[in-house]
Design an enzyme around this catalytic site. Structure first.
Site, mmCIF file in Angstrom:
data_model
loop_
_atom_site.group_PDB
_atom_site.id
_atom_site.type_symbol
_atom_site.label_atom_id
_atom_site.label_comp_id
_atom_site.label_asym_id
_atom_site.label_seq_id
_atom_site.Cartn_x
_atom_site.Cartn_y
_atom_site.Cartn_z
ATOM 1 N N GLN A 247 0.829 -1.205 0.000
ATOM 2 C CA GLN A 247 0.000 0.000 0.000
ATOM 3 C C GLN A 247 0.862 1.254 0.000
ATOM 4 O O GLN A 247 0.951 1.954 -0.996
ATOM 5 C CB GLN A 247 -0.946 -0.046 1.196
ATOM 6 C CG GLN A 247 -1.907 -1.219 1.104
ATOM 7 C CD GLN A 247 -2.813 -1.361 2.310
ATOM 8 O OE1 GLN A 247 -2.689 -0.647 3.290
ATOM 9 N NE2 GLN A 247 -3.730 -2.298 2.245
ATOM 10 N N ASP A 248 1.512 1.536 1.110
ATOM 11 C CA ASP A 248 2.470 2.637 1.152
ATOM 12 C C ASP A 248 3.561 2.244 2.142
ATOM 13 O O ASP A 248 3.446 1.232 2.827
ATOM 14 C CB ASP A 248 1.804 3.978 1.487
ATOM 15 C CG ASP A 248 1.000 3.972 2.774
ATOM 16 O OD1 ASP A 248 0.858 2.896 3.391
ATOM 17 O OD2 ASP A 248 0.513 5.037 3.175
ATOM 18 N N PRO A 249 4.657 2.984 2.213
ATOM 19 C CA PRO A 249 5.789 2.561 3.045
ATOM 20 C C PRO A 249 5.432 2.497 4.528
ATOM 21 O O PRO A 249 4.495 3.146 4.992
ATOM 22 C CB PRO A 249 6.839 3.650 2.785
ATOM 23 C CG PRO A 249 6.467 4.251 1.468
ATOM 24 C CD PRO A 249 4.967 4.196 1.425
#
Length: 225
Positions: free
Chosen positions: A67-69
């Site tokens: 999804q995101d970091p």
């Protein structure tokens, strides 16, 4: 993130594939510099923002979409789910990935959370959004990374080479229409909030290898040190 041409920052194949969105990458660099000017840090470190694209495009045979970091300082390294070798304790999503790895493949728990050996085998660890504010998950969603990573996925599909896409969670599953005839393995996300709803027992590693073998491609050696 330095203001340099993509050809100086990433694999040549990826630089060509992402040429249609190079101006968007430049805009995102400007966005990140503006964040810093406003007193907001971002993760991962600038030199790692495009790290997923430093491995050869032509060798990708498994795509794992995040999804995101990780929003915890020190965790994000530019490869979805991976952390630096010295990170302890591991993020809980990665702990759950390793639990499934043990149960699916029968291998011992890896000594670190560094997934770079998978990338060297042709596994692309790609986040849909490539940066995040520390401590604020999803803070850079909708800021402009999605067209870049969607361009990357279209480039992978356009090669018409054997590939398996592993989609963990609803966010990743929204990419399915973009994948065309690509073989897909879907399950809930390995997050502690959802892993027990179908991630555990999904056998993504062995299933990916079965699909690659059916396509006449080499399976991935998933073993980590």
């Amino acid at each position: 993130m330095t203001a340099r041409p993509l050809s100086e920052l990433i694999d040549d194949g990826w630089a060509s594939a992402l040429a249609p969105v190079e101006s968007q990458v430049t805009q995102m660099g400007e966005f990140l510099r503006a964040e810093l000017a406003d007193g907001h840090r971002y993760l991962p470190a600038g030199e790692n923002v495009l790290r997923a694209f430093t491995f050869p495009l032509e060798k990708v045979r498994v795509l794992i979409v995040g999804q995101d970091p990780y929003p915890t300082p020190g965790h994000a390294v530019g490869l979805s789910f991976s952390v630096a070798p010295d990170v302890r304790p591991l993020p809980r999503s990665l702990d759950n990935i390793f639990r499934e790895y043990r149960e699916d493949l029968g291998y011992p728990t890896p000594s670190t959370g560094d997934l770079t050996p998978w990338c060297e085998q042709g596994v692309m660890l790609l986040n849909r959004v490539l940066t995040v504010r520390p401590g604020t998950p999803a803070s850079h969603r909708g800021k402009g990374w999605e067209p870049v990573t969607e361009c990357a996925i279209r480039a992978l599909v356009a090669r018409q080479q054997p590939m398996v896409a592993v989609l963990w969670g609803r966010d990743a599953s929204t990419l399915k229409p973009m994948l065309g005839d690509t073989a897909v393995i879907e399950s809930p996300h390995p997050s502690p909030l959802s892993a027990s709803r179908g991630f555990f027992g999904s056998k993504p590693f062995s299933r990916a290898n079965e699909l690659l073998t059916q396509m006449g491609a080499e399976p991935v050696d998933w073993r980590l040190p």
